[in-house]
Design a protein around this motif. Structure first.
Motif, PDB file in Angstrom:
ATOM      1  N   LEU A 102       0.859  -1.173   0.000  1.00  0.00           N
ATOM      2  CA  LEU A 102       0.000   0.000   0.000  1.00  0.00           C
ATOM      3  C   LEU A 102       0.895   1.222   0.000  1.00  0.00           C
ATOM      4  N   GLY A 103       0.613   2.167  -0.897  1.00  0.00           N
ATOM      5  CA  GLY A 103       1.496   3.322  -0.966  1.00  0.00           C
ATOM      6  C   GLY A 103       0.917   4.450  -1.771  1.00  0.00           C
ATOM      7  N   ALA A 104       1.770   5.417  -2.057  1.00  0.00           N
ATOM      8  CA  ALA A 104       1.381   6.585  -2.837  1.00  0.00           C
ATOM      9  C   ALA A 104       2.564   7.037  -3.673  1.00  0.00           C
ATOM     10  N   THR A 105       2.253   7.567  -4.850  1.00  0.00           N
ATOM     11  CA  THR A 105       3.251   8.165  -5.732  1.00  0.00           C
ATOM     12  C   THR A 105       2.975   9.660  -5.833  1.00  0.00           C
ATOM     13  N   VAL A 106       3.990  10.451  -5.548  1.00  0.00           N
ATOM     14  CA  VAL A 106       3.892  11.901  -5.674  1.00  0.00           C
ATOM     15  C   VAL A 106       4.664  12.286  -6.935  1.00  0.00           C
ATOM     16  N   TRP A 107       3.966  12.829  -7.924  1.00  0.00           N
ATOM     17  CA  TRP A 107       4.591  13.148  -9.204  1.00  0.00           C
ATOM     18  C   TRP A 107       5.281  14.505  -9.128  1.00  0.00           C
ATOM     19  N   ALA A 108       6.610  14.486  -9.229  1.00  0.00           N
ATOM     20  CA  ALA A 108       7.386  15.729  -9.246  1.00  0.00           C
ATOM     21  C   ALA A 108       7.284  16.406 -10.605  1.00  0.00           C
ATOM     22  N   THR A 109       7.244  15.616 -11.665  1.00  0.00           N
ATOM     23  CA  THR A 109       7.019  16.103 -13.030  1.00  0.00           C
ATOM     24  C   THR A 109       6.048  15.135 -13.693  1.00  0.00           C
ATOM     25  N   GLU A 110       5.767  15.341 -14.953  1.00  0.00           N
ATOM     26  CA  GLU A 110       4.896  14.426 -15.683  1.00  0.00           C
ATOM     27  C   GLU A 110       5.511  13.038 -15.796  1.00  0.00           C
ATOM     28  N   ALA A 111       6.845  12.973 -15.774  1.00  0.00           N
ATOM     29  CA  ALA A 111       7.535  11.714 -16.046  1.00  0.00           C
ATOM     30  C   ALA A 111       8.201  11.079 -14.834  1.00  0.00           C
ATOM     31  N   VAL A 112       8.405  11.832 -13.749  1.00  0.00           N
ATOM     32  CA  VAL A 112       9.172  11.334 -12.601  1.00  0.00           C
ATOM     33  C   VAL A 112       8.354  11.489 -11.321  1.00  0.00           C
ATOM     34  N   GLY A 113       8.272  10.407 -10.557  1.00  0.00           N
ATOM     35  CA  GLY A 113       7.543  10.438  -9.306  1.00  0.00           C
ATOM     36  C   GLY A 113       8.329   9.812  -8.174  1.00  0.00           C
ATOM     37  N   ILE A 114       7.910  10.113  -6.945  1.00  0.00           N
ATOM     38  CA  ILE A 114       8.522   9.573  -5.730  1.00  0.00           C
ATOM     39  C   ILE A 114       7.513   8.657  -5.050  1.00  0.00           C
ATOM     40  N   LYS A 115       7.941   7.439  -4.745  1.00  0.00           N
ATOM     41  CA  LYS A 115       7.065   6.458  -4.115  1.00  0.00           C
ATOM     42  C   LYS A 115       7.271   6.425  -2.600  1.00  0.00           C
ATOM     43  N   LEU A 116       6.183   6.275  -1.850  1.00  0.00           N
ATOM     44  CA  LEU A 116       6.183   5.994  -0.417  1.00  0.00           C
ATOM     45  C   LEU A 116       5.348   4.735  -0.231  1.00  0.00           C
ATOM     46  N   GLN A 117       5.889   3.738   0.481  1.00  0.00           N
ATOM     47  CA  GLN A 117       5.239   2.428   0.440  1.00  0.00           C
ATOM     48  C   GLN A 117       5.441   1.622   1.716  1.00  0.00           C
ATOM     49  N   ALA A 118       4.390   0.899   2.124  1.00  0.00           N
ATOM     50  CA  ALA A 118       4.455  -0.131   3.160  1.00  0.00           C
ATOM     51  C   ALA A 118       4.185  -1.472   2.487  1.00  0.00           C
ATOM     52  N   GLN A 119       4.903  -2.503   2.916  1.00  0.00           N
ATOM     53  CA  GLN A 119       4.844  -3.778   2.199  1.00  0.00           C
ATOM     54  C   GLN A 119       5.008  -4.957   3.149  1.00  0.00           C
TER      55      GLN A 119
END
Length: 213
Positions: free
Chosen positions: A150-167
């Motif tokens: 379960l997580g979230a992706t924060v898009w810094a640009t249209e092409a690049v994102g940062i993931k935060l995740q628990a697994q």
């Protein structure tokens, strides 16, 4: 010329459905044990540490994706074990864990589309490499594995994102197979098996292939 343009547009559309994911996380300790009797047992811990990996994800639809990924952790498993002949030993095994998984993702988008939540189930296998540093003996086991994330992706640009995740990842015990902890020596081995559960917190980077910056 028209055929070439149509082919190029089709390739671009396909490419933009593909994502490259890079992962890094901290995996927490997991205890394991198995008891036949007070004189025949083993117990230990798979130590926590850094897990890394990567995957290729394809978007079936904007809200659904499927990913093939690989995750790797190099760690130790300090173990205490005893046999029916009355001997007790402690060994700090070297352990390498290699997960190869197929993961499905259900996505949910924020109103500004800069934040993308996701979650899903993973199925695949774990290849575990175990080495006894005292005797130099080594063994490998391949087991069915499953996981949840379960997580979230924060898009810094249209092409690049940062993931935060628990697994959560688990290798499932089955009849006649599992993770072996023992010396392999005559009269001193412990031939029992244990299922493991590994919980991790981390994140990573995601790149949309073919998307414009």
């Amino acid at each position: 010329m028209l055929a070439f343009c149509a082919l190029a547009l089709g390739h671009a559309a396909y490419a933009q459905k593909t994502r490259l994911n890079l992962y890094g996380a901290y995996v927490f300790d997991d205890k394991f044990d198995s008891y036949y009797s007070s004189s025949s047992y083993y117990q230990g811990k798979i130590k926590g540490g850094f897990q890394w990996g990567g995957g290729i994800e394809y978007s079936l639809r904007p809200e659904y994706g499927v990913e093939v990924l690989y995750l790797r952790q190099t760690t130790h498993a300090p173990t205490t074990y005893a046999s029916s002949i009355g001997t007790t030993r402690e060994t700090d095994f070297d352990l390498g864990l290699n997960y190869i998984m197929l993961a499905g993702s259900r996505r949910a988008f924020a109103s500004n589309e800069k934040v993308e939540g996701y979650g899903g189930l993973m199925l695949g296998m774990l290849i575990a490499d175990l080495k006894d540093p005292d005797s130099g003996r080594s063994a490998s086991a391949t087991k069915f594995a499953w996981g949840l994330r379960l997580g979230a992706t924060v898009w810094a640009t249209e092409a690049v994102g940062i993931k935060l995740q628990a697994q959560l990842l688990s290798a499932v015990q089955s009849a006649g197979g599992g993770f072996y902890f023992g010396t392999g020596g005559a009269g001193a081995g412990v031939s029992t098996y244990s299922t493991i559960y590994q919980f991790s917190l981390g994140g990573g980077l995601v790149f949309k292939v073919g998307a414009k910056e």
